[in-house]
Design an enzyme around this catalytic site. Sequence first.
Site, PDB file in Angstrom:
ATOM      1  N   GLU A 103     -22.835   1.270 -51.777  1.00  0.00           N
ATOM      2  CA  GLU A 103     -23.133   2.021 -50.561  1.00  0.00           C
ATOM      3  C   GLU A 103     -24.613   2.361 -50.526  1.00  0.00           C
ATOM      4  O   GLU A 103     -25.132   2.913 -51.501  1.00  0.00           O
ATOM      5  CB  GLU A 103     -22.375   3.350 -50.592  1.00  0.00           C
ATOM      6  CG  GLU A 103     -21.115   3.366 -49.804  1.00  0.00           C
ATOM      7  CD  GLU A 103     -20.441   4.732 -49.956  1.00  0.00           C
ATOM      8  OE1 GLU A 103     -20.822   5.660 -49.220  1.00  0.00           O
ATOM      9  OE2 GLU A 103     -19.568   4.871 -50.830  1.00  0.00           O
ATOM     10  N   SER A 120     -10.079  12.841 -54.958  1.00  0.00           N
ATOM     11  CA  SER A 120      -9.288  12.410 -53.820  1.00  0.00           C
ATOM     12  C   SER A 120      -8.057  11.739 -54.393  1.00  0.00           C
ATOM     13  O   SER A 120      -8.151  10.969 -55.353  1.00  0.00           O
ATOM     14  CB  SER A 120     -10.115  11.431 -52.988  1.00  0.00           C
ATOM     15  OG  SER A 120      -9.526  11.275 -51.741  1.00  0.00           O
ATOM     16  N   ARG A 151     -25.631  13.461 -53.619  1.00  0.00           N
ATOM     17  CA  ARG A 151     -24.361  13.376 -54.326  1.00  0.00           C
ATOM     18  C   ARG A 151     -23.772  11.978 -54.432  1.00  0.00           C
ATOM     19  O   ARG A 151     -22.610  11.820 -54.793  1.00  0.00           O
ATOM     20  CB  ARG A 151     -23.354  14.337 -53.693  1.00  0.00           C
ATOM     21  CG  ARG A 151     -22.991  13.974 -52.267  1.00  0.00           C
ATOM     22  CD  ARG A 151     -22.217  15.098 -51.588  1.00  0.00           C
ATOM     23  NE  ARG A 151     -21.527  14.583 -50.414  1.00  0.00           N
ATOM     24  CZ  ARG A 151     -20.220  14.685 -50.223  1.00  0.00           C
ATOM     25  NH1 ARG A 151     -19.470  15.292 -51.102  1.00  0.00           N
ATOM     26  NH2 ARG A 151     -19.675  14.178 -49.152  1.00  0.00           N
ATOM     27  N   ARG A 159     -20.163   1.448 -56.475  1.00  0.00           N
ATOM     28  CA  ARG A 159     -20.123   1.542 -55.021  1.00  0.00           C
ATOM     29  C   ARG A 159     -21.413   0.981 -54.439  1.00  0.00           C
ATOM     30  O   ARG A 159     -22.486   1.571 -54.639  1.00  0.00           O
ATOM     31  CB  ARG A 159     -19.966   3.008 -54.572  1.00  0.00           C
ATOM     32  CG  ARG A 159     -18.723   3.712 -55.088  1.00  0.00           C
ATOM     33  CD  ARG A 159     -17.465   3.404 -54.305  1.00  0.00           C
ATOM     34  NE  ARG A 159     -16.262   3.731 -55.062  1.00  0.00           N
ATOM     35  CZ  ARG A 159     -15.632   4.911 -55.033  1.00  0.00           C
ATOM     36  NH1 ARG A 159     -16.084   5.872 -54.252  1.00  0.00           N
ATOM     37  NH2 ARG A 159     -14.552   5.124 -55.750  1.00  0.00           N
TER      38      ARG A 159
END
Lengths: 532, 532
Positions: free
Chosen positions: A306, A458, A312, A304
């Site tokens: 990000e 998820s 976390r 990711r």
Amino acid sequence: MGGNKPEEAAREGEDASKKALKKQQKDAKKIAAKAERQAQLQSVQQDAANEEDISVGKYGQPAMIQSVDKHKDRKFTHVQDLNPNIAGQIIWLRGRLHTSRAKGKQCFLILREQSYTVQGLVAVNDEISKQMVKFASNITKESIIDVEATVKTVAKIESCTQRDVELHIKQIFTVSAAKAQLPLLIEDASRPVKAEESEGLNIKVNQDTRLDNRILDLRTPANQAIFRVEAGVCKLFRDVLTKKGFVEIHTPKIISAASEGGANVFTVSYFKGSAYLAQSPQLYKQMAIAADFDKVFTVGAVFRAEDSNTHRHLTEFVGLDLEMAFKYHYHEVVETIGQMFTEIFKGLRDQYAAEIKAVSEQFPVEPFTFLDPPLRLEFHQAISLLAEAGVTIGPEDDLSTPDEKLLGKLVKAKYDTDFYILDKYPLAVRPFYTMPDPRNNGTSNSYDMFMRGEEILSGAQRIHDPDFLIERAKVHNIDIEKIKAYIDAFRFGCPPHAGGGIGMERVVMLYLGLDNIRKTSMFPRDPKRITP
Amino acid sequence: MGGNKPEEAAREGEDASKKALKKQQKDAKKIAAKAERQAQLQSVQQDAANEEDISVGKYGQPAMIQSVDKHKDRKFTHVQDLNPNIAGQIIWLRGRLHTSRAKGKQCFLILREQSYTVQGLVAVNDEISKQMVKFASNITKESIIDVEATVKTVAKIESCTQRDVELHIKQIFTVSAAKAQLPLLIEDASRPVKAEESEGLNIKVNQDTRLDNRILDLRTPANQAIFRVEAGVCKLFRDVLTKKGFVEIHTPKIISAASEGGANVFTVSYFKGSAYLAQSPQLYKQMAIAADFDKVFTVGAVFRAEDSNTHRHLTEFVGLDLEMAFKYHYHEVVETIGQMFTEIFKGLRDQYAAEIKAVSEQFPVEPFTFLDPPLRLEFHQAISLLAEAGVTIGPEDDLSTPDEKLLGKLVKAKYDTDFYILDKYPLAVRPFYTMPDPRNNGTSNSYDMFMRGEEILSGAQRIHDPDFLIERAKVHNIDIEKIKAYIDAFRFGCPPHAGGGIGMERVVMLYLGLDNIRKTSMFPRDPKRITP
């Protein structure tokens, strides 16, 4: 990236040559220092010879182990297995010098092997020379040593895990010497996090020092335990699913297109072109379902891009992913995942009790609670619980991280569980491929799962019909052409299916009640760290 | 990569809008076609109504499964479990329409579920209308269907795996329709590779067509079996090592420096800087050993930016890696790895016999042979064997791939094993961190392992002393500064250790005697392929 590589390379070259020079100077110093040490050692040995060292050959630093001798007759005992029942026996042991303390004609040392410690004693006597005691007291902390010793019972030694025995050392050799100055001490890095941290002068080791010197940091009992629990989570995940008929697959990390629009994706140069690092194995899991594997799981790296610097988020983590065809209702899958978590939690509790205890000794926490079968709430119930607590969420809003945390506390108070399933999320907050709930406009056949109030999974029923998938992608303003390969995966007949992706490091962090995901990634990657 | 992104983006934009237009036109056509089909269906249903269709409600294409109904009472039987013992029973079954053949008032179809097939029959009778038969005969191949049927015993049906029963269908519904034109047929893709391929007009499916349409290709019985065997290899690898006390670890794929000089490494853009994809987890495995984990393994993606377009190279593959501290001799590790392979081979033979058979039905091969304990040869013995066969290798030369193949044949002829360990490679052909053999100048404590004459593992005792590591790196003309982090890993005391890296796809390919590694990678990556 881009055009100015030659200059960079030249600059790097210069830097490198300067550094190389420094390094050579440094190396020369080191070699000189080493030569001096060896000379000292020789002189000690000489002294020993002069003073008729009665311990010659019973201590020292032998040649580096290069597999010349097999020593097949020498059996090693583990520190963990030392106990009063073997008192009187003479054993060999290989461990690290945890600490040492010379005191007149004797030297007390603590030997450590993984999470276990035992006290040793080298004391001048008929067989042991003062030269040998001196040698022992000069061994650097963290060096690996071989000792031959007699096991003796002793009154409680509070500072060791093996409290009822100590070792009277007969021979001691350095197998691999640690350098004298360590960037952190295992003692300091192992110190319990106490409620009243203000008291005392205890040295604490901060997170970056730990991570910069991860090899040392990982030697603490808590870390030895954390990564064994982590191995346990992966093993249980796979074993439970394999028993349920799932097939393990491996999905590519290098992909040609970023399926969800290209945000937060790392770019890789791929020969003359470029490619991306997969943000999840989802497309491939779904393709495996379309290819009749029925139930699949995969464990692997997920990336990711990000720029999130939180407790976390990692830029690279281990995904525990699963996908499963079902007959008529995605709850067939939700139940399977729920059972899986229950079995993982039971397995951890029953098979990893010692490791969980070791972690909690440094990082105290309430034991993890769970229900069997697990609690499943629907989104509207979560909204009601939050509303009762004074927090208003719209029926089509997503939960924020603080909402989730609060909800975790409310659920724990009401149901006494640290794990629950939150089902039927608003359609608007889920990805385009999520199956809408046809009976309930605005909701979807999707779910998250939580541990201690933080999301760890998820998932959803995925749309398995290509035309409906296109319809939903259009609603989300997604360029159909860019997801053509994904849509085409459903044109050759695909069973209805659902699945989910689990963040492995989060599961371990939350199960053990740790405060930072960097504690459960052996070599964590975040926007600011890609070493060691 | 590089400077001309805006133009590219603009061009892509144009292309995209053209494509989008085409796509819209195409979509419009499709929607029209679908509408027409639905109209036809309705008209059939209308006809049916007109002609008093006695089967109304017993066939058709119900609404997409969106998890409205749970059908909890409906139990499904698997094709695999159909046998004469349940003759007379009425069962539900979900499978794919493998093939169908309408013949007057009846329609024969073959239903497939994973690797298993059964014949079904829809025939006009008191309960079944001709409209229903027509509906059944119009279902496209590879569509997923639900059928309710009576199990009937029958004389041998050669074309199905279930030869003694067929299904007399009472209800038939399409769950997910495949499009009418398929890029390949499972029948064609499943056809055995015969010795005499010249005869006959059998359609063959070439590798690229298979890989381009991997979802279909993976539905063949051989592929269903190959990836189950692959899951088995991983499971056995982990289970055997876990039982021996190994701890599973996860190592980062994104790394800051290419440890062996930077050749063949993929570059990743990492926020404002750049990074690399790890070519192996070796540094991290060794760090775990230096951090007292004693014995570790890891299963994960490994990346090689090699422009090799061969039957046995991938740019991304799954590495089965292990590393182990030993006491005095690296043969402690060689024996452990050898035992591990023996146990993997036994496990495959005993637990995956059906899958191995399924693969060999399409790709015939001699069963894999192995010795227990495995054969260990030294490099000089290999040279002698090759010399006897007329091939001359210098004592400091490496073996070429053809040499290895030949050696595999010679070893098989002499010792009747498809697996062996080749120990004590010349030091000159191994990486700088390989421990030299101190008793035998020019040789090293390193080994490769082979299956059917191809290398599947490379390993060695690693140098655990930082000063000696520097010395050896200098001999290899490696810039010490660039491997500083690696060298520093050994400055805090490190036990002697050895290990190895295994190419998972190679093990599966060679165990099953397949001719191309792309057959054992579910979604293979090579210099020319990063899709699907």
